[in-house]
Write an enzyme that holds these catalytic residues in place. Sequence first.
Site, PDB file in Angstrom:
ATOM      1  N   THR A  83       0.857  -1.181   0.000  1.00 28.73           N
ATOM      2  CA  THR A  83       0.000   0.000   0.000  1.00 28.73           C
ATOM      3  C   THR A  83       0.890   1.226   0.000  1.00 28.73           C
ATOM      4  O   THR A  83       1.951   1.220   0.632  1.00 28.73           O
ATOM      5  CB  THR A  83      -0.918   0.031   1.238  1.00 28.73           C
ATOM      6  N   CYS A 196      -1.682   5.122  -5.745  1.00 25.46           N
ATOM      7  CA  CYS A 196      -2.402   4.279  -4.805  1.00 25.46           C
ATOM      8  C   CYS A 196      -2.383   2.898  -5.428  1.00 25.46           C
ATOM      9  O   CYS A 196      -2.517   2.771  -6.649  1.00 25.46           O
ATOM     10  CB  CYS A 196      -3.831   4.772  -4.607  1.00 25.46           C
TER      11      CYS A 196
END
Length: 229
Positions: A83, A196
Amino acid sequence: MRTLGLLGGMSAESTAIYYRELNRLVRERLGGLHSADLLLWSVDFAGIAELQAQGRWDETGRILADGARRLQDAGARAILLCTNTMHLNAPAIAAAIEVPFLHIGDATAAALKARGVKRPLLLATRFTMEQAFYRDRLAAAGLDCLIPGEADRGRLHAIIYDELCQGVVSPASKARALEMVARARAEGADGVILGCTEVGMLLAHDDLDVPAVDTSLVHCEAAVDFALG
């Protein structure tokens, strides 16, 4: 082959991309039936997202540091946090382990520089776009990141959490993201960071007329370099 420890679940959608890409890269490099030697610690993202929204980053750091230690104790030779946003906790994670922590920002910066990009547009969660932890790391590598305007940042954040993290890929949201890129191009952006780990579900290199770096993919490439190096 060195064993990689994956800190995942943020979201489960993007962690599945990591698993697929790491195995694909190892198979391409070694051939035959080879696949990556992996350990996975996957959190329940609902609890993490609630702490994010409340700004309780010390608590998320403790959770992820504990997961990293568990991976290390199980035999991981390096830790990969699957992430971008939670790299806000990278210092806490790295301090909790003795094995290397492979930072997604470093892989991203190297890929951008290899493509000749100097002023990339950063498309990510609000946390990644607005806080300094990510942009400062790229700035240290000589990159001047642009971010979308306030309204676009809010819309993109909603697309990520309400759609992509739940496996929904909307043509309307893709069109909105491409509008953000067009506005940034007019302001001098010469590249795009799919910043992202879910944004690569929405946009691909072929959608853009400037170099783009999918952070998940270059992170996986760096990890396989380590695993096979």
